[in-house]
Design a protein around this motif. Structure first.
Motif, PDB file in Angstrom:
ATOM      1  N   LEU A  15      45.831  54.183  71.752  1.00 53.34           N
ATOM      2  CA  LEU A  15      45.126  55.382  71.276  1.00 53.34           C
ATOM      3  C   LEU A  15      44.890  56.394  72.395  1.00 53.34           C
ATOM      4  N   GLN A  16      45.620  56.251  73.488  1.00 54.61           N
ATOM      5  CA  GLN A  16      45.568  57.307  74.513  1.00 54.61           C
ATOM      6  C   GLN A  16      46.115  58.598  73.905  1.00 54.61           C
TER       7      GLN A  16
ATOM      8  N   GLU B 299      48.486  61.530  73.120  1.00 54.19           N
ATOM      9  CA  GLU B 299      49.954  61.462  73.103  1.00 54.19           C
ATOM     10  C   GLU B 299      50.574  62.006  74.381  1.00 54.19           C
ATOM     11  N   SER B 300      49.915  63.004  74.970  1.00 55.09           N
ATOM     12  CA  SER B 300      50.475  63.606  76.187  1.00 55.09           C
ATOM     13  C   SER B 300      50.533  62.599  77.326  1.00 55.09           C
ATOM     14  N   THR B 301      49.740  61.514  77.245  1.00 48.63           N
ATOM     15  CA  THR B 301      49.709  60.545  78.344  1.00 48.63           C
ATOM     16  C   THR B 301      50.608  59.335  78.098  1.00 48.63           C
ATOM     17  N   VAL B 302      51.320  59.332  76.965  1.00 45.62           N
ATOM     18  CA  VAL B 302      52.184  58.179  76.644  1.00 45.62           C
ATOM     19  C   VAL B 302      53.571  58.648  76.205  1.00 45.62           C
TER      20      VAL B 302
ATOM     21  N   ARG C  54      42.045  65.970  83.353  1.00 46.28           N
ATOM     22  CA  ARG C  54      41.334  65.683  84.603  1.00 46.28           C
ATOM     23  C   ARG C  54      41.527  64.235  85.044  1.00 46.28           C
ATOM     24  N   GLY C  55      42.444  63.537  84.381  1.00 46.22           N
ATOM     25  CA  GLY C  55      42.753  62.161  84.794  1.00 46.22           C
ATOM     26  C   GLY C  55      41.730  61.142  84.361  1.00 46.22           C
ATOM     27  N   VAL C  56      41.035  61.415  83.253  1.00 48.81           N
ATOM     28  CA  VAL C  56      40.080  60.446  82.722  1.00 48.81           C
ATOM     29  C   VAL C  56      40.452  60.149  81.273  1.00 48.81           C
ATOM     30  N   LEU C  57      40.589  58.872  80.941  1.00 56.78           N
ATOM     31  CA  LEU C  57      40.827  58.493  79.541  1.00 56.78           C
ATOM     32  C   LEU C  57      39.466  58.118  78.969  1.00 56.78           C
ATOM     33  N   GLY C  58      38.874  59.075  78.254  1.00 54.55           N
ATOM     34  CA  GLY C  58      37.450  59.017  77.962  1.00 54.55           C
ATOM     35  C   GLY C  58      37.063  58.472  76.604  1.00 54.55           C
ATOM     36  N   GLY C  59      38.002  57.997  75.809  1.00 51.06           N
ATOM     37  CA  GLY C  59      37.633  57.471  74.496  1.00 51.06           C
ATOM     38  C   GLY C  59      38.556  57.998  73.424  1.00 51.06           C
ATOM     39  N   VAL C  60      38.186  57.744  72.172  1.00 51.70           N
ATOM     40  CA  VAL C  60      39.003  58.214  71.053  1.00 51.70           C
ATOM     41  C   VAL C  60      38.148  59.119  70.171  1.00 51.70           C
TER      42      VAL C  60
END
Lengths: 518, 125, 446
Positions: free
Chosen positions: A124-125, A127-130, C399-405
């Motif tokens: 669930l990242q 989409e731009s990061t996967v 900003r390089g943080v994966l902060g949740g959904v």
């Protein structure tokens, strides 16, 4: 035979009769359950003290122990290493399970599946990061589309049977969309058990079609059963007798003329990959077992992956998510809207078996278009070589060439007092995994052998020599040795009747162990 | 005088007045092998001729027991549910499955007698 | 090709032994119109180096969870994996064996499955568990189907706080089996209004629920029992059961769970491992494989697959499920990780998760305009932001943080949920990660 090899053979014959102090036998070490190795408070992971925090468990904090055992890391490593040594595997030797396709599992695939860029990304990242992950899935889909000749592929099914479910659901959805409420599915008698089970779970009635004398679908019987209430035919091709359905084009035409769909169980695609495209045979939907044809490991029973290739008429009903490519790169379609409005829904959580996708793509890229074709050819060559090597001693059910597996029945054991099961157990003592037994159901005491393309000729010769020697022993009247087999395994024949009559499905503290009571 | 009849699905049925006891034959238990589980209907429910009345399982096979007649289940043999081996040991006696109150006392008319069933089994090889 | 042992000489010799002139003769049954003489339009064979390079290039395009401050959960959780787990599951005897149909050659797999079943039963506090299903969502759908078989009733009620993928999978399975599925509205922070009637086969709730909330389901279990319905409790974060009351103790009839968070990597969503546990009396209605204890011909304890007559290879269209392949290797990873943790380790791990989530929640909720929606939670909670959560997540990723959904990813049609963000914190979140998240979110909200 030399005296040297005689001397080697003698002690091993007696091995099972010589008790040892520990119960261990050389490299075979007895191993208790983890629950029987518990020391309270011991732990195999070092974790820090939790920092101070405002507890928010409300009234739901656990107030009694779970009952898990405490083991150190060396104990755990030793435990599972010892357990592993009680298993046979394709890494250990020939594993000729017909219809299961036990082929070599390349280690490159394992390494690549563990790249952090695939293994350590969350479904669930944003989409731009996967983008790389979506690209990989789309690339896999492209390979599968080209290999099957079909325009769409649904990737989320988790295994072959799950792929069947996907295929049958899309068929039912497509028929419903036309207001066509057909109720019956035709399934040949030789089908995998998953086929009727799947059709039943989609709410269909199952109608069995007999085989003809050549081990193929009886075309006349099929035509007689076709009608306006038949939703689909589920057919395995090459079939479970290891034979190509040579009237498949006529079968497809008859099915389509009746307004039904043609579902193909692609469990045996490994026999034809690169040489035959299922679309050219008139197939509307076909699942592929990535853990068979494309070498992802079976892992002692899974995980698998069962993508489904779909014809254009079925593609709009494919389950979510879809992966699409546009100006902004790859995108996931996660809701039944727009072009995906007719999607049947979702078959599993998230997007599919990514770990299997990486392995399967690595396998396909390694072989390439040329190599995959060679895979099919060598698989068929190896099976036919075993067929002729075993022709004198065993009884082939349907004479003539086979595809990737060859089917025998138990006529060669008639009046020997040896059953197919006993014969299989004797092979275990010889260091081989037995072939598939008692399947397909269309012949008596079936013996289904699939060597796969990753066996050498020497390995096939050794196997054939062994099977021939055992057949000679059975015919010579030595039934007792078969009934006693296996003798050289960590456990001898296990009491399956007792296990089913009084099921013991978990360890319990202080339970009287059955062997201790005996 | 009790009447004993047999079906092509290898059930036996013994009629006494307007009730009958049903079980599986010796041939059936041999074909199944060691029986591990028996599922019986609830007393008071109905069974319909030719429809599933009970299930019998060995470790590697499962088979339906079809009702040879229609009627109401009066009693079932709880002893075989607890100890399915009884079906192997004495299929025609202690290993009975259920008894029913017959809808039609003449329902057994079309079924095989002992000699006809023996010939039928011989044909099965 | 390195995976193919046959040499050209072997092939010639073997064709001669078979008595055919060429390999094409063995494909003679293929209708001529369907024979592909040339190669399909795909790349040719490549060596290890080239394949590794190509796939590594794709892998490098992804933002790796372990390389950034990472706070995503929603049914898949990132935990520290002891090195021994992956080492052991890569032993070829586990990795490359088949389903243990020949028990004498598979005692290792069978004993491990028996241990797995016991662990799952212990952690959920249920009587029995099976040897795994595909994943949590399919386990949930199988549980609903099983409740339908047991109660012979036609309706399943799904809590609005059930994972939306699980809800959709249940609906997808049910639309073809004739079962009616009633999915309640998602209301983060509030309990569902659940009505049980005489046609209700089961109630499905999640614990902790999809929004992270912990709710006692004992009273619901009692209501189900009185009404003759079954209570299905879904657990997507098994580590929580190290800290909270197990569902079995609250009266669950079936527990369907996702076992990924113990022993298994995120893997972009799969393969994972479906957990399935129930009460003793329902064993024969269970889907999936079961390992059972028995003895061998010498009277020694051993293990076999048992109660197989429930399964498709024997029962065919009357099977309890069509499932064949399960998640054996993922179940093994679960078992090894949980064996390493043990009672003390799982308890401590759960405490660490809870502490990290509580501290993160306190820090983020102190930001201007941010409100903590959740009250009782384990390692995941919902925040209300003063902006669309989807935009915030995108800006955080920049900003390089994966902060949740953002909840809008699951419920695009529900505008009232657009500002809600689902955030998880596990033991892998360091103090620095939490600082970085707070700083980035502060900037995004400015």
């Amino acid at each position: 035979m030399t005296g040297w090899s005689q001397a080697l053979r003698a002690p091993s014959m007696a091995a099972s009769d010589t008790p040892t102090f520990t119960g261990n036998r050389g490299l075979q070490v007895e191993e208790k359950l983890i629950f029987e190795q518990d020391a309270p408070g011991r732990c195999g992971v070092d974790l820090p003290e939790p920092p101070p925090h405002n507890n928010r468990l409300g009234g739901l904090a656990r107030c009694s122990p779970i009952g898990l055992p405490g083991l150190s890391e060396p104990q755990v490593v030793r435990h599972f290493t010892r357990l592993s040594q009680k298993n046979y595997a394709i890494d250990s030797g020939l594993y000729p399970l017909g219809s299961c396709t036990m082929k070599h599992n390349p280690r490159l695939n394992e390494r690549l599946a563990r790249l952090a860029g695939f293994a350590d990304i969350h479904p669930l990242q944003p989409e731009s990061t996967v983008q790389g992950a979506l690209e990989l899935i789309d690339t896999l889909a492209h390979w599968l589309k080209v290999l099957t000749g079909m325009p769409a592929v649904a990737l989320s099914p988790a295994a072959g049977a799950h792929g069947e479910l996907c295929g049958m659901m899309t068929i039912r959805a497509a028929l419903s969309a036309q207001g066509d409420a057909r109720t019956r599915i035709l399934v040949p008698e030789s089908a995998h058990g998953t086929n009727p089970a799947t059709a039943a779970s989609c709410g269909y009635a199952i109608d069995a079609i007999p085989n003809n004398a050549r081990g193929r679908v009886d075309l006349a019987a099929l035509k007689a059963k076709l009608g306006g209430d038949v939703a689909a035919l589920m057919l395995t091709n090459p079939n479970t007798c290891g034979l190509f359905e040579d009237e498949i084009v006529e079968i497809a035409a008859a099915v389509h003329a009746a307004g039904a769909y043609f579902y193909c169980d692609g469990a045996n695609f490994n026999a034809i990959v690169g040489r035959v495209r299922p679309a050219d045979l008139g197939i509307d939907a076909l699942h592929l077992n990535l853990h068979k044809t494309f070498s992802t490991p079976h892992g002692g029973g899974g995980p698998g992956s069962g993508p489904v290739a779909l014809a254009a008429a079925l593609a709009p009903f494919a389950p979510l998510p879809w992966i699409v490519h546009g100006d902004a790169g790859w995108r996931l379609v996660e809701h039944a809207e727009g072009a995906a409005a007719a999607a049947i829904g979702r078959l599993k959580g998230f997007h599919g078996q990514m770990g299997m996708f990486v392995r399967a793509l690595a396998y396909m890229m390694s072989h390439g278009a040329d190599g995959l074709r060679q895979v099919a050819e060598d698989a068929v060559l190896n099976a036919n070589y075993l067929r002729v090597r075993l022709a004198d001693a065993l009884t082939q059910s349907y004479p003539g060439a086979c595809m990737h597996e060859v089917l025998f029945d138990d006529r060669f054991l008639k009046d020997t007092g040896v059953a197919t099961l006993d014969f299989a157990k004797a092979l275990i003592d010889e260091g081989f995994h037995p072939m598939t037994m008692y399947f397909p159901l269309v012949v008596h005491g079936a013996v289904l052998i699939e060597p796969t393309e990753t066996e050498s000729k020497a390995s096939l010769d050794q196997f054939a020599d062994t099977v021939n020697a055992l057949a000679a022993r059975a015919t010579a009247g030595d039934a007792a040795s078969f009934h006693a087999a296996p003798r050289l395994t960590p456990r001898r024949r296990l009491d399956e009747t007792g296990a089913a009559r009084k099921p013991v499905l978990r360890w319990r503290p202080n339970a009287v162990q059955r062997d201790a009571a005996d | 005088m009790a009447t004993l009849r047999f079906t092509k699905d290898h059930e036996w049925i013994r009629q006494d007045g307007d009730t009958a006891v049903i079980g599986i034959t010796d041939y059936a238990q041999q074909q199944l092998g060691d029986i591990v589980y028996v599922e019986l209907p609830a007393p008071g429910t109905r069974v319909e001729c030719g429809k599933e009345a009970a299930v019998v399982e060995s470790a590697k096979a499962a088979s339906e027991v079809y009702a040879p007649v229609s009627g109401e289940v009066i009693a079932v043999n709880e002893a075989i549910a607890g100890d399915p081996a009884k079906v192997n040991a004495d299929p025609m006696g202690e290993g009975w499955f259920l008894s029913v109150k017959l809808d039609d006392p003449n329902a057994l008319d079309g079924l095989m007698d002992e000699a006809a069933y023996a010939a039928f089994v011989a044909e099965q090889g | 090709m390195r995976y193919l042992p046959l040499t050209l000489d072997d092939r010639r010799e073997m064709l001669a032994a078979i008595g055919v002139g060429s390999i094409d003769d063995l494909f003679a049954d293929v209708p001529s119109a369907a024979r592909r003489e040339g190669l399909l339009d795909l790349p040719l064979a490549q060596g290890e180096l080239e394949v590794e390079r190509a796939l590594s290039r794709m892998a490098a395009k992804n933002m790796v969870a372990g390389a950034v401050p990472f706070f995503i959960g929603a049914g898949a959780y990132r935990h520290h994996m002891p090195a021994a787990v992956d080492h052991l599951i890569q032993r070829g005897e586990f990795l490359t064996s088949y389903t243990p149909y020949q028990p004498e050659m598979a005692q290792g797999t069978l004993q491990a499955l028996f241990e797995f079943q016991t662990q799952v039963a212990l952690v959920t506090r249920m009587d029995v568990a099976n040897a795994s299903l595909y994943d949590g969502a399919t386990a949930c759908a199988e549980a609903v189907a099983m409740a339908h078989r047991i109660t012979r009733r036609g309706k399943a009620i799904l809590s609005g706080a059930l994972h939306p993928h699980y809800r959709t999978v249940c609906q997808t399975y049910a639309q073809f089996s004739g079962l009616q599925v009633e999915a309640l509205k998602p209301t983060p922070g509030r309990a569902d209004p659940i009505d049980i009637d005489g046609d209700t086969a089961c109630i499905v709730v999640q614990y902790p629920d999809f929004f992270g909330e912990l709710r006692d389901c004992s009273a619901l279990a009692t209501r189900c029992r009185q009404a003759g319905a079954l209570l299905i409790v879904v657990v997507t974060e098994m580590v929580a059961l190290g800290a909270v009351t197990p569902p079995g103790e609250m009266g669950a009839d079936i527990v369907a769970g996702e076992g990924q968070s113990i022993g298994n990597a995120l893997n972009f969503g799969g393969p994972y491992v479906g957990l399935f546990a129930t009460r003793e009396q329902h064993v024969r209605q269970m889907p999936g494989r079961l390992a059972g204890q028995t003895v061998d011909a010498d009277g020694r304890r051993g293990w076999v697959l048992t109660l197989s007559t429930r399964e498709q290879h024997i029962r065919r269209e009357k099977a309890t499920s069509n499932i064949c392949t399960n998640s054996g290797l993922c179940a093994l990873a679960f078992t090894i990780h949980l064996a390493l943790l043990g009672e003390a380790g799982l308890t401590r791990l759960a405490q660490l998760n809870h502490a990290a989530a509580c501290n993160l929640a306190d820090r983020l909720a102190a930001l201007p305009g941010v409100r903590l929606v959740s009250e009782c939670f384990f390692n995941e909670f919902v925040l209300r932001l003063p902006m669309a959560a989807a935009s915030a997540v995108a800006a955080l990723a920049d900003r390089g943080v994966l902060g949740g959904v953002p909840l809008s990813r699951f419920y695009p049609e529900r505008e009232e949920l657009a500002d809600l963000l689902l955030v998880a914190a596990t033991e892998t979140a360091t103090g620095n990660d939490i600082d970085a998240y707070e700083a980035a979110l502060r900037e995004v909200l400015r």
